[in-house]
Scaffold this motif. Structure first.
Motif, PDB file in Angstrom:
ATOM      1  N   VAL A 205       0.891  -1.155   0.000  1.00 42.77           N
ATOM      2  CA  VAL A 205       0.000   0.000   0.000  1.00 42.77           C
ATOM      3  C   VAL A 205       0.925   1.200   0.000  1.00 42.77           C
ATOM      4  O   VAL A 205       1.726   1.389   0.926  1.00 42.77           O
ATOM      5  CB  VAL A 205      -0.931   0.013   1.229  1.00 42.77           C
ATOM      6  CG1 VAL A 205      -1.746   1.303   1.272  1.00 42.77           C
ATOM      7  CG2 VAL A 205      -1.845  -1.203   1.221  1.00 42.77           C
TER       8      VAL A 205
ATOM      9  N   GLN B 139       1.383   5.266  -0.204  1.00 44.26           N
ATOM     10  CA  GLN B 139       0.693   6.523   0.047  1.00 44.26           C
ATOM     11  C   GLN B 139       1.642   7.686  -0.208  1.00 44.26           C
ATOM     12  O   GLN B 139       2.748   7.710   0.331  1.00 44.26           O
ATOM     13  CB  GLN B 139       0.177   6.559   1.482  1.00 44.26           C
ATOM     14  CG  GLN B 139      -0.852   5.458   1.732  1.00 44.26           C
ATOM     15  CD  GLN B 139      -1.415   5.513   3.125  1.00 44.26           C
ATOM     16  OE1 GLN B 139      -2.294   6.327   3.400  1.00 44.26           O
ATOM     17  NE2 GLN B 139      -0.901   4.668   4.003  1.00 44.26           N
TER      18      GLN B 139
ATOM     19  N   ASN C 192      -1.518  12.251   4.235  1.00 45.55           N
ATOM     20  CA  ASN C 192      -1.651  11.762   2.866  1.00 45.55           C
ATOM     21  C   ASN C 192      -1.881  12.963   1.967  1.00 45.55           C
ATOM     22  O   ASN C 192      -2.746  13.786   2.228  1.00 45.55           O
ATOM     23  CB  ASN C 192      -2.803  10.760   2.776  1.00 45.55           C
ATOM     24  CG  ASN C 192      -2.810   9.994   1.477  1.00 45.55           C
ATOM     25  OD1 ASN C 192      -2.624  10.558   0.410  1.00 45.55           O
ATOM     26  ND2 ASN C 192      -3.042   8.700   1.575  1.00 45.55           N
TER      27      ASN C 192
ATOM     28  N   PRO D 217      -5.870  12.929  -1.484  1.00 54.59           N
ATOM     29  CA  PRO D 217      -5.077  11.772  -1.110  1.00 54.59           C
ATOM     30  C   PRO D 217      -4.727  10.895  -2.313  1.00 54.59           C
ATOM     31  O   PRO D 217      -5.513  10.777  -3.247  1.00 54.59           O
ATOM     32  CB  PRO D 217      -5.977  11.002  -0.147  1.00 54.59           C
ATOM     33  CG  PRO D 217      -7.361  11.344  -0.574  1.00 54.59           C
ATOM     34  CD  PRO D 217      -7.292  12.748  -1.112  1.00 54.59           C
TER      35      PRO D 217
ATOM     36  N   THR E  66      -3.415   7.025  -2.783  1.00 57.86           N
ATOM     37  CA  THR E  66      -3.122   5.721  -2.192  1.00 57.86           C
ATOM     38  C   THR E  66      -3.256   4.678  -3.282  1.00 57.86           C
ATOM     39  O   THR E  66      -4.293   4.605  -3.954  1.00 57.86           O
ATOM     40  CB  THR E  66      -4.089   5.401  -1.029  1.00 57.86           C
ATOM     41  OG1 THR E  66      -3.980   6.428  -0.045  1.00 57.86           O
ATOM     42  CG2 THR E  66      -3.774   4.051  -0.402  1.00 57.86           C
TER      43      THR E  66
END
Length: 150
Positions: A4, A6, A136, A139, A141
């Motif tokens: 993941v 970010q 973040n 954001p 992601t």
């Protein structure tokens, strides 16, 4: 291997009240390692993350990579990324690699990530109870699984 990613304006990792990693603009990478992961997965994923064009260029378009912006990174081991929630309400982590397999792969990933980036990165501590803080940016992601690379 599952990550993941970010995009962050800042991020930090704290263990037992002590900050062990802290960055400004860059990436926070949460990395899950499973039994079937290989050195090939490490090479592919570390290169892929470093070259993801998810930072804005001068026109505000996501067209620059971590390398392009000379950004910073933190990589944190996170076995819970391999949670299986199909049965019941208690996740199973049976696919997550045990420490004797995961630690060497994690260490190799960090070294290859640094080699692609061309500078040191920061990390959490494998197996520790970590407090991860981040801002973040976006954001933005992104989730990448090396089992879905083709």
């Amino acid at each position: 291997m599952r990550a993941v990613i970010q995009r962050v304006s800042k991020a930090s990792v704290t263990i037992a009240g002590k900050t062990v990693a802290k960055i400004d603009e860059g990436l926070l990478v949460l990395l899950g390692i499973e039994h079937a992961d290989t050195e090939e997965d490490i090479a592919w994923l570390s290169k892929k993350i470093n070259n993801l064009r998810i930072f804005n260029d001068e026109n505000g378009v996501m067209n620059q990579s971590l390398i392009d912006i000379n950004g910073q990174a933190i990589v944190v081991s996170q076995f819970t990324l391999h949670a299986n929630t199909k049965k019941g309400n208690r996740p199973s982590y049976i696919k997550a690699a045990k420490p004797d397999v995961a630690i060497p792969l994690y260490t190799t990933f960090v070294k290859q990530f640094e080699a692609h980036l061309g500078k040191p990165i920061q990390t959490g501590e494998f197996g520790a109870d970590m407090k991860v803080a981040l801002l973040n940016d976006g954001p933005v992601t992104i989730i990448i699984d090396t089992k879905n690379k083709e």
